[in-house]
Design a protein around this motif. Structure first.
Motif, PDB file in Angstrom:
ATOM      1  N   ALA A 180       0.837  -1.174   0.171  1.00 20.37           N
ATOM      2  CA  ALA A 180      -0.188  -0.595  -0.265  1.00 20.37           C
ATOM      3  C   ALA A 180       1.061   1.402   0.478  1.00 20.37           C
ATOM      4  CB  ALA A 180      -0.811   0.272   0.852  1.00 20.37           C
ATOM      5  N   GLU A 181       1.635   1.478   1.088  1.00 17.50           N
ATOM      6  CA  GLU A 181       3.101   2.144   0.417  1.00 17.50           C
ATOM      7  C   GLU A 181       3.459   2.293  -0.414  1.00 17.50           C
ATOM      8  OE1 GLU A 181       5.976   5.203   2.671  1.00 17.50           O
ATOM      9  OE2 GLU A 181       3.499   4.545   2.878  1.00 17.50           O
ATOM     10  N   LEU A 182       3.451   1.274  -1.495  1.00 19.02           N
ATOM     11  CA  LEU A 182       4.340   1.705  -2.686  1.00 19.02           C
ATOM     12  C   LEU A 182       3.098   2.316  -3.600  1.00 19.02           C
ATOM     13  CD1 LEU A 182       6.201  -1.558  -3.088  1.00 19.02           C
ATOM     14  CD2 LEU A 182       7.304   0.488  -1.864  1.00 19.02           C
ATOM     15  N   ASP A 183       2.531   2.310  -3.683  1.00 15.62           N
ATOM     16  CA  ASP A 183       1.199   2.186  -4.225  1.00 15.62           C
ATOM     17  C   ASP A 183       0.518   4.014  -3.929  1.00 15.62           C
ATOM     18  OD1 ASP A 183       0.595  -0.366  -5.751  1.00 15.62           O
ATOM     19  OD2 ASP A 183      -1.257  -1.316  -4.146  1.00 15.62           O
ATOM     20  N   ARG A 184       1.425   4.294  -3.038  1.00 10.89           N
ATOM     21  CA  ARG A 184       0.770   6.545  -2.332  1.00 10.89           C
ATOM     22  C   ARG A 184       2.048   6.670  -3.443  1.00 10.89           C
ATOM     23  NH1 ARG A 184      -1.242   3.743   2.383  1.00 10.89           N
ATOM     24  NH2 ARG A 184       0.747   3.466   3.255  1.00 10.89           N
ATOM     25  N   ILE A 185       3.445   6.433  -2.918  1.00  8.70           N
ATOM     26  CA  ILE A 185       4.892   6.376  -3.604  1.00  8.70           C
ATOM     27  C   ILE A 185       4.640   6.764  -4.517  1.00  8.70           C
ATOM     28  CG2 ILE A 185       7.573   6.086  -4.051  1.00  8.70           C
ATOM     29  CD1 ILE A 185       6.917   4.813  -0.965  1.00  8.70           C
ATOM     30  N   ARG A 186       3.758   5.187  -5.567  1.00  2.98           N
ATOM     31  CA  ARG A 186       3.550   5.541  -7.111  1.00  2.98           C
ATOM     32  C   ARG A 186       2.856   7.202  -7.588  1.00  2.98           C
ATOM     33  NH1 ARG A 186       4.646   0.327  -7.058  1.00  2.98           N
ATOM     34  NH2 ARG A 186       2.104   0.156  -6.682  1.00  2.98           N
ATOM     35  N   GLU A 187       1.858   7.164  -6.442  1.00  2.00           N
ATOM     36  CA  GLU A 187       0.791   7.941  -7.211  1.00  2.00           C
ATOM     37  C   GLU A 187       0.923   9.868  -6.773  1.00  2.00           C
ATOM     38  OE1 GLU A 187      -2.315   6.922  -4.980  1.00  2.00           O
ATOM     39  OE2 GLU A 187      -3.374   5.480  -5.292  1.00  2.00           O
ATOM     40  N   ARG A 188       1.973   9.461  -6.011  1.00  2.00           N
ATOM     41  CA  ARG A 188       2.118  10.941  -5.443  1.00  2.00           C
ATOM     42  C   ARG A 188       4.026  11.778  -6.166  1.00  2.00           C
ATOM     43  NH1 ARG A 188       2.845   9.988   1.110  1.00  2.00           N
ATOM     44  NH2 ARG A 188       5.109   9.126   1.110  1.00  2.00           N
ATOM     45  N   GLY A 189       4.829  10.531  -6.279  1.00  2.00           N
ATOM     46  CA  GLY A 189       5.815  11.067  -7.146  1.00  2.00           C
ATOM     47  C   GLY A 189       7.077  10.854  -6.164  1.00  2.00           C
ATOM     48  N   TYR A 190       7.458  10.938  -5.030  1.00  2.00           N
ATOM     49  CA  TYR A 190       8.122  10.937  -4.072  1.00  2.00           C
ATOM     50  C   TYR A 190       7.508   9.968  -2.395  1.00  2.00           C
ATOM     51  CZ  TYR A 190       5.347  13.601  -1.043  1.00  2.00           C
ATOM     52  OH  TYR A 190       3.736  14.270  -0.418  1.00  2.00           O
TER      53      TYR A 190
END
Length: 276
Positions: A180-190
């Motif tokens: 889930a954390e990796l999904d959020r990182i891809r969404e926001r770019g950092y």
């Protein structure tokens, strides 16, 4: 034991032994190396003797353990000097440090994790520095997480299915939580971290992409957790993302031009003059 035969297997074993010295304590004995790599002591001893003879490994007769030798230091120094990622990132690190006053770093993605290539230390009285050249896992800390988030899906699955050691009490070690954390990182770019790799340290990082579009590293800003607050991350993230994008662009500019593709020769004209 997981010992393969043939030249490729032998080469991989030598490489694995060398890489083991980048992760753990400064000295290792034959027994520990054999246990860590699931190899026989005899095989490990032969490899270490060969590496010692070439200066890549040094033997300490007092502790009866081995450490990296001067030839390994020379290889590492040459790798840093010749690193396109490091040289492309350095001006951006200086700029980030000058404007944010926190330590700026660049990391490279390597087999089994990532390593810090360079840093520009912050200007605060209390600041943070990182250990260059040591391999860290991708699941811990902002630099590793943003590289992992933009890695191929099969690589992400392999990392999440493997060992996820806890480096601190804040390290994310649950595969579902990490996914889930990796999904959020891809969404926001950092990516951001609050004490995940090093206790009492915080950071924000953005991925760097190579000319082929694959993630090759990360640019980060890091400092003590009491300064790297949620507000700091929100304000700093756009600058880190922009800096990482400039590094990616610089790497693309340095890539050798690909030769133009020769158009496929059409067989139609020749065929038209034939009779069956």
């Amino acid at each position: 034991m997981a010992e393969t035969t043939g030249g490729t297997g032998a080469t991989e074993r030598v490489a694995d032994v060398l890489l083991l010295f980048t992760d753990g304590p400064p000295t290792l004995g034959v027994t520990r190396v054999a246990r860590e790599l699931d190899l026989s002591k005899a095989v490990v001893h032969r490899i270490l003797q060969s590496l010692t003879g070439r200066g890549l490994i040094a033997y300490d007769p007092v502790s009866r353990e081995y450490r990296l030798g001067p030839a390994a230091a020379a290889l590492g120094g040459r790798a840093l000097r010749d690193s396109d990622l490091r040289s492309a990132a350095l001006p951006q690190l200086v700029d980030l440090r000058d404007r944010l006053r926190e330590t700026a770093t660049v990391s490279a993605k390597v087999h089994g994790g990532r390593v810090y290539l360079d840093q520009v230390v912050g200007t605060h009285e209390i600041t943070m520095s990182v250990e260059l050249g040591r391999r860290f896992p991708l699941h811990a800390g902002s630099s590793g997480k943003c590289m992992l988030a933009f890695a191929p899906a099969d690589e992400i699955d392999a990392v999440l299915a493997g060992a996820l050691p806890s480096l601190t009490a804040a390290t994310l070690t649950e595969p579902d939580v990490l996914h889930a954390e990796l999904d959020r990182i891809r969404e926001r770019g950092y990516a951001a971290s609050a004490g995940e790799r090093q206790a009492d340290a915080g950071s924000v990082a953005a991925p760097v992409f190579g000319p082929s579009g694959d993630v090759v590293g990360a640019v980060s800003v890091c400092g003590p957790r009491f300064r790297v607050t949620d507000e700091f991350v929100a304000a700093t993230a756009p600058e880190v993302v922009a800096a990482a994008a400039r590094v990616s662009a610089r790497l693309a500019d340095r890539a050798p031009a690909r030769p133009p593709r020769t158009p496929a020769r059409s067989a139609a004209p020749a065929a038209a003059g034939r009779t069956s």
